[in-house]
Design a protein around this motif. Structure first.
Motif: not given
Length: 175
Positions: A92-93, A98-99, A104-109
């Motif tokens: 879970x951790x 990973x989420x 973060x990658x989604x926010x950068x994109x």
């Protein structure tokens, strides 16, 4: 309660096997079937008919041994379940990490998309201003062929500081 054989019932009650069979035949006792399909006498039935049962030392030792084995099994199950829980908590951790990384990658994109959209919007505004100026003053002369480098002929401005590229023409318009 539990179902026992006729032999075991005779030891528990202190009655002979023949007496137990006689009581079965005349209806004082009734046979029961356990989960395996074996027939025998229920200990609660024996207590109802004969009162307190006699338990020998061997039975007491067997009960204690059974309790000890059950306790061991329960402890083993608890340990195994605890290990599984620990493994699941680790998974879970990791999944949460990973989420977070994917977020973060989604926010950068998304930031990149927003920046590009702002650039597109500013270029559209500049184009509208150019068209408006063109309507007021007539036509805007294209740059002379002599001063235009090869990449500029293809519509790509290499030197943003020059007076001939798109940015140079925009500077001329706003100055």
């Amino acid at each position: 309660m539990s179902i026992v054989s006729i032999t075991k019932a005779s030891k528990l009650t202190g009655k002979s096997r023949q007496t137990l069979y006689k009581h079965l035949q005349n209806g004082q006792l009734s046979l029961s079937t356990d989960v395996n399909g074996s027939k025998g006498l229920d200990t609660s039935e024996l207590i109802r008919v004969y009162g307190q049962l006699k338990i020998d030392k061997l039975t007491t030792v067997q009960v204690d041994t059974t309790r000890h084995e059950l306790t061991k099994q329960i402890d083993n199950n608890v340990n195994r379940d605890s290990q599984q829980l620990t493994e699941l908590e680790k998974e879970l951790a990791l999944s949460k990490l990973k989420i977070e990384e994917q977020q973060k990658q989604l926010d950068l994109k998304q930031d990149t998309i927003n920046a590009k959209q702002e650039t597109i919007d500013s270029l559209k505004t500049a184009l509208k201003l150019l068209e408006h100026r063109q309507d007021k003053s007539g036509t805007i002369e294209p740059p002379k062929e002599d001063n235009v480098s090869e990449p500029q002929k293809n519509g790509i401005s290499v030197d943003d500081n020059s007076n001939t590229g798109l940015f140079g023409r925009l500077k001329k318009l706003f100055n």
